[in-house]
Scaffold this motif. Sequence first.
Motif, PDB file in Angstrom:
ATOM      1  N   PHE A  66     -23.712-104.886 -46.366  1.00 33.23           N
ATOM      2  CA  PHE A  66     -22.363-105.337 -46.729  1.00 33.23           C
ATOM      3  C   PHE A  66     -22.293-105.610 -48.233  1.00 33.23           C
ATOM      4  CE2 PHE A  66     -18.854-108.502 -46.832  1.00 33.23           C
ATOM      5  CZ  PHE A  66     -17.853-107.659 -46.392  1.00 33.23           C
ATOM      6  N   ARG A  67     -23.346-106.195 -48.771  1.00 31.48           N
ATOM      7  CA  ARG A  67     -23.399-106.436 -50.217  1.00 31.48           C
ATOM      8  C   ARG A  67     -23.398-105.118 -50.987  1.00 31.48           C
ATOM      9  NH1 ARG A  67     -25.851-107.094 -54.877  1.00 31.48           N
ATOM     10  NH2 ARG A  67     -25.873-109.095 -55.949  1.00 31.48           N
ATOM     11  N   SER A  68     -24.098-104.125 -50.484  1.00 30.82           N
ATOM     12  CA  SER A  68     -24.154-102.834 -51.186  1.00 30.82           C
ATOM     13  C   SER A  68     -22.796-102.123 -51.169  1.00 30.82           C
ATOM     14  CB  SER A  68     -25.237-101.933 -50.597  1.00 30.82           C
ATOM     15  OG  SER A  68     -24.843-101.428 -49.344  1.00 30.82           O
ATOM     16  N   ILE A  69     -21.945-102.422 -50.176  1.00 33.01           N
ATOM     17  CA  ILE A  69     -20.596-101.860 -50.174  1.00 33.01           C
ATOM     18  C   ILE A  69     -19.769-102.528 -51.274  1.00 33.01           C
ATOM     19  CG2 ILE A  69     -18.420-101.743 -48.894  1.00 33.01           C
ATOM     20  CD1 ILE A  69     -20.082-101.294 -46.366  1.00 33.01           C
ATOM     21  N   LEU A  70     -19.933-103.840 -51.414  1.00 33.91           N
ATOM     22  CA  LEU A  70     -19.164-104.571 -52.426  1.00 33.91           C
ATOM     23  C   LEU A  70     -19.678-104.298 -53.840  1.00 33.91           C
ATOM     24  CD1 LEU A  70     -18.840-107.987 -50.582  1.00 33.91           C
ATOM     25  CD2 LEU A  70     -17.085-106.228 -50.848  1.00 33.91           C
ATOM     26  N   ARG A  71     -20.965-104.127 -53.985  1.00 30.61           N
ATOM     27  CA  ARG A  71     -21.583-103.814 -55.278  1.00 30.61           C
ATOM     28  C   ARG A  71     -22.453-102.568 -55.122  1.00 30.61           C
ATOM     29  NH1 ARG A  71     -18.532-106.774 -58.078  1.00 30.61           N
ATOM     30  NH2 ARG A  71     -18.938-108.991 -58.250  1.00 30.61           N
TER      31      ARG A  71
ATOM     32  N   LEU B 164     -33.370-111.608 -36.775  1.00 31.93           N
ATOM     33  CA  LEU B 164     -33.352-112.066 -38.163  1.00 31.93           C
ATOM     34  C   LEU B 164     -33.298-110.878 -39.124  1.00 31.93           C
ATOM     35  CD1 LEU B 164     -33.589-114.718 -39.840  1.00 31.93           C
ATOM     36  CD2 LEU B 164     -36.028-114.217 -39.993  1.00 31.93           C
ATOM     37  N   SER B 165     -34.078-109.848 -38.833  1.00 33.59           N
ATOM     38  CA  SER B 165     -34.062-108.638 -39.664  1.00 33.59           C
ATOM     39  C   SER B 165     -32.699-107.965 -39.634  1.00 33.59           C
ATOM     40  CB  SER B 165     -35.120-107.644 -39.190  1.00 33.59           C
ATOM     41  OG  SER B 165     -36.400-108.168 -39.350  1.00 33.59           O
ATOM     42  N   SER B 166     -32.078-107.924 -38.475  1.00 28.54           N
ATOM     43  CA  SER B 166     -30.757-107.294 -38.361  1.00 28.54           C
ATOM     44  C   SER B 166     -29.724-108.036 -39.190  1.00 28.54           C
ATOM     45  CB  SER B 166     -30.314-107.234 -36.898  1.00 28.54           C
ATOM     46  OG  SER B 166     -31.140-106.357 -36.173  1.00 28.54           O
ATOM     47  N   VAL B 167     -29.753-109.359 -39.137  1.00 33.49           N
ATOM     48  CA  VAL B 167     -28.820-110.149 -39.960  1.00 33.49           C
ATOM     49  C   VAL B 167     -29.056-109.852 -41.435  1.00 33.49           C
ATOM     50  CG1 VAL B 167     -28.204-112.498 -40.669  1.00 33.49           C
ATOM     51  CG2 VAL B 167     -28.508-111.963 -38.244  1.00 33.49           C
ATOM     52  N   GLN B 168     -30.317-109.806 -41.835  1.00 33.80           N
ATOM     53  CA  GLN B 168     -30.644-109.509 -43.233  1.00 33.80           C
ATOM     54  C   GLN B 168     -30.149-108.120 -43.630  1.00 33.80           C
ATOM     55  OE1 GLN B 168     -34.793-110.014 -44.262  1.00 33.80           O
ATOM     56  NE2 GLN B 168     -34.603-108.633 -45.996  1.00 33.80           N
TER      57      GLN B 168
ATOM     58  N   LEU C 169     -21.266 -98.354 -43.421  1.00 33.05           N
ATOM     59  CA  LEU C 169     -20.520 -99.002 -42.340  1.00 33.05           C
ATOM     60  C   LEU C 169     -21.095 -98.632 -40.972  1.00 33.05           C
ATOM     61  CD1 LEU C 169     -16.833 -98.768 -43.615  1.00 33.05           C
ATOM     62  CD2 LEU C 169     -18.215-100.837 -43.304  1.00 33.05           C
ATOM     63  N   VAL C 170     -21.485 -97.383 -40.800  1.00 38.93           N
ATOM     64  CA  VAL C 170     -22.118 -96.965 -39.545  1.00 38.93           C
ATOM     65  C   VAL C 170     -23.428 -97.741 -39.356  1.00 38.93           C
ATOM     66  CG1 VAL C 170     -23.296 -95.046 -38.386  1.00 38.93           C
ATOM     67  CG2 VAL C 170     -21.046 -94.694 -39.412  1.00 38.93           C
ATOM     68  N   ASN C 171     -24.183 -97.888 -40.429  1.00 39.92           N
ATOM     69  CA  ASN C 171     -25.434 -98.639 -40.363  1.00 39.92           C
ATOM     70  C   ASN C 171     -25.177-100.098 -39.974  1.00 39.92           C
ATOM     71  OD1 ASN C 171     -28.250 -98.839 -40.610  1.00 39.92           O
ATOM     72  ND2 ASN C 171     -28.055 -99.648 -42.681  1.00 39.92           N
ATOM     73  N   ILE C 172     -24.133-100.691 -40.523  1.00 36.74           N
ATOM     74  CA  ILE C 172     -23.780-102.074 -40.181  1.00 36.74           C
ATOM     75  C   ILE C 172     -23.420-102.182 -38.702  1.00 36.74           C
ATOM     76  CG2 ILE C 172     -22.017-103.860 -40.533  1.00 36.74           C
ATOM     77  CD1 ILE C 172     -22.040-103.086 -43.517  1.00 36.74           C
ATOM     78  N   VAL C 173     -22.632-101.241 -38.198  1.00 40.34           N
ATOM     79  CA  VAL C 173     -22.245-101.266 -36.779  1.00 40.34           C
ATOM     80  C   VAL C 173     -23.476-101.113 -35.886  1.00 40.34           C
ATOM     81  CG1 VAL C 173     -20.994 -99.998 -34.983  1.00 40.34           C
ATOM     82  CG2 VAL C 173     -19.883-100.501 -37.166  1.00 40.34           C
ATOM     83  N   VAL C 174     -24.372-100.221 -36.250  1.00 39.55           N
ATOM     84  CA  VAL C 174     -25.589-100.021 -35.457  1.00 39.55           C
ATOM     85  C   VAL C 174     -26.412-101.308 -35.414  1.00 39.55           C
ATOM     86  CG1 VAL C 174     -27.833 -98.838 -35.465  1.00 39.55           C
ATOM     87  CG2 VAL C 174     -25.721 -97.524 -35.760  1.00 39.55           C
ATOM     88  N   HIS C 175     -26.537-101.973 -36.552  1.00 39.49           N
ATOM     89  CA  HIS C 175     -27.323-103.208 -36.581  1.00 39.49           C
ATOM     90  C   HIS C 175     -26.596-104.368 -35.909  1.00 39.49           C
ATOM     91  CE1 HIS C 175     -30.915-101.903 -38.616  1.00 39.49           C
ATOM     92  NE2 HIS C 175     -30.149-101.127 -39.357  1.00 39.49           N
ATOM     93  N   LEU C 176     -25.282-104.358 -35.913  1.00 34.91           N
ATOM     94  CA  LEU C 176     -24.538-105.366 -35.149  1.00 34.91           C
ATOM     95  C   LEU C 176     -24.782-105.187 -33.649  1.00 34.91           C
ATOM     96  CD1 LEU C 176     -21.124-105.588 -37.044  1.00 34.91           C
ATOM     97  CD2 LEU C 176     -22.754-107.466 -36.667  1.00 34.91           C
TER      98      LEU C 176
END
Length: 190
Positions: A168-173, A158-162, A102-109
């Motif tokens: 996010f997928r790795s959190i769900l799976r 584009l890389s950040s979106v990817q 989640l921290v990684n997602i926030v940083v990339h957002l």
Amino acid sequence: MNDRAIVGAIDFFLRPLQTVGQLIQKVEVAVISLAAGLLVVATGWGVFSRYILDQPLPWPPEFGVYIYVWMSYIGAAVVLRRRKHISISFFVDAMPFVARTLVNIVVHLLGLFFFVIVIQYSWRIMGPQLTLEFGAALRWPKAYLTASLFLAACSMALSSVQIILEDFRSILRPPADPDALEPEAVVKGL
């Protein structure tokens, strides 16, 4: 909506992003390689003409700046796509898998927000730079420098979106044992 449907939706967008990202990265690496070769040749020619021919040329230093800027920005995009940017991750590495992700997602957002701003403003200033600002020796428009920033910011967005979708997928799976995964930045044996 269940997790399976969300993962399916993420995969629907993620697969083409990954394919396009791999293609972009190949082009970026080729551009960096070509730029490095041009930089070596131009610098070598500048040194040769100055010290051997005793006829210094005015363009090699300016050309080197243009090439170096392109290499730096495009290289930053490659490094981001590979997730190899330098970071201080002592506290984040100590977090459980979901919190770390989640921290990684926030940083990339936050990075994505910044890249969108850079894209917008670099696009705006390229037009005037084509006609108003030129280099001293080569007389190339300064817009050529800004173009490297624009293209690199597009690639990094584009890389950040990817990366956000992958995380996010790795959190769900999550992997079988997500807490056993060590980030590559962690030094073994400490």
